[in-house]
Design an enzyme around this catalytic site. Structure first.
Site, short mmCIF file in Angstrom:
data_model
loop_
_atom_site.label_atom_id
_atom_site.label_comp_id
_atom_site.label_asym_id
_atom_site.label_seq_id
_atom_site.Cartn_x
_atom_site.Cartn_y
_atom_site.Cartn_z
N GLY A 6 0.84 -1.20 0.00
CA GLY A 6 0.00 0.00 0.00
C GLY A 6 0.87 1.24 0.00
CD GLN A 39 3.53 5.72 2.98
OE1 GLN A 39 2.57 5.22 2.42
NE2 GLN A 39 4.51 4.97 3.46
CB CYS A 55 5.70 2.09 7.69
SG CYS A 55 5.13 3.58 6.85
CG LEU A 56 6.81 1.07 1.59
CD1 LEU A 56 6.03 1.42 0.32
CD2 LEU A 56 7.96 0.12 1.26
CG HIS A 61 -0.15 1.04 7.49
ND1 HIS A 61 0.85 0.62 8.35
CD2 HIS A 61 0.48 1.81 6.56
CE1 HIS A 61 2.01 1.13 7.96
NE2 HIS A 61 1.82 1.85 6.87
CD GLU A 62 -1.12 2.29 2.98
OE1 GLU A 62 -0.63 3.43 3.00
OE2 GLU A 62 -0.41 1.26 3.08
CG HIS A 96 0.64 6.55 5.93
ND1 HIS A 96 1.78 7.01 6.56
CD2 HIS A 96 0.89 5.25 5.64
CE1 HIS A 96 2.68 6.03 6.65
NE2 HIS A 96 2.16 4.94 6.09
O1 GNR Z 1 4.27 -2.68 2.49
C1 GNR Z 1 3.68 -2.54 3.57
N1 GNR Z 1 3.44 -3.64 4.33
C2 GNR Z 1 2.62 -3.62 5.45
C3 GNR Z 1 2.67 -4.72 6.30
C4 GNR Z 1 1.87 -4.76 7.41
C5 GNR Z 1 1.01 -3.72 7.69
C6 GNR Z 1 0.98 -2.61 6.87
C7 GNR Z 1 1.77 -2.57 5.75
S1 GNR Z 1 1.69 -1.20 4.70
C8 GNR Z 1 3.31 -1.19 4.05
C9 GNR Z 1 3.46 -0.14 2.99
C10 GNR Z 1 3.29 1.21 3.63
O2 GNR Z 1 4.09 1.71 4.37
N2 GNR Z 1 2.17 1.82 3.37
O3 GNR Z 1 1.89 3.00 3.95
NI NI Z 2 3.10 3.06 5.77
#
Ligand code: GNR
Ligand code: NI
Length: 182
Positions: A46, A51, A103-104, A145-146, A149
């Site tokens: 995601g 980001q 998270c990236l 999670h997204e 953000h």
């Molecule tokens: O690639 C991603 N893997 C992930 C693994 C577990 C819970 C959430 C994520 S999202 C993350 C990519 C990211 O940082 N998206 O904002």
């Molecule tokens: Ni993230």
């Protein structure tokens, strides 16, 4: 098509509460294409506009084997599960689940995060049409999670104070030793 730069913690832009998209036009669709390209390049499941330094409520996701709910008899969806959501909102949440998130924007660190197990989402699609669906499993976790953000919230903000302070200290140390290596 263009690759975008992913902003890393502790960049203060990651705390931005992003703005609603008023018009879903070609420039929004182009941004979505660039976000998708960037997500695949970074091997994420995601990516949120926050980001990539864009103050707009847009997320893209491609969660492998995602399912729309956690019904026992539902077969996992095969192949690519790409979805782009504009102005996404959680309109219902149910249950709790814990998953080890990454998270990236915080590369190299993970932690167990508690979230709702099942969510109902309302959003606009790439054509500006309203959509609504239910999600469970990793898809539900990634959606939360997204959307976090877009509100300037990182997974580390969802940890207990003690765990958050511990992981922040570790990240700070890692960033400092990276700095020294330059
Ligand atoms: O690639 C991603 N893997 C992930 C693994 C577990 C819970 C959430 C994520 S999202 C993350 C990519 C990211 O940082 N998206 O904002
Ligand atoms: Ni993230």
């Amino acid at each position: 098509m263009a690759l975008l730069t992913i902003i890393k913690y502790p960049d203060p832009f990651l705390k931005t509460k992003t703005a609603l998209v008023k018009n879903v036009d070609d420039s929004i669709r182009e941004l979505i294409s660039d976000m998708v390209e960037t997500m695949y390049y970074a091997k994420g499941i995601g990516l949120a506009a926050t980001q990539v330094g864009v103050d707009k409520r847009i997320v893209v996701l491609d969660v492998p084997n995602r399912r729309t709910d956690d019904e026992e008899d539902e077969k996992p969806v095969k192949g690519k599960n790409l979805i782009a959501l504009i102005n996404p909102e959680i309109i219902e949440a149910e249950g709790t689940t814990v998953y080890e998130e990454g998270c990236l924007s915080i590369p190299g660190f993970t932690a167990d995060v508690e979230r709702a197990a099942k969510v109902r989402i309302k959003a606009l699609n790439r054509n500006g049409e309203p959509i609504s669906f239910e999600a469970g499993g990793l898809f539900a976790i990634a959606l939360q999670h997204e959307i976090d953000h877009l509100d300037g919230i990182l997974f580390i903000d969802r940890l207990s104070r003690l765990k958050r302070e511990m992981i922040k200290r570790k990240i700070k140390k890692a960033l400092e030793s990276e700095e020294r290596a330059l």
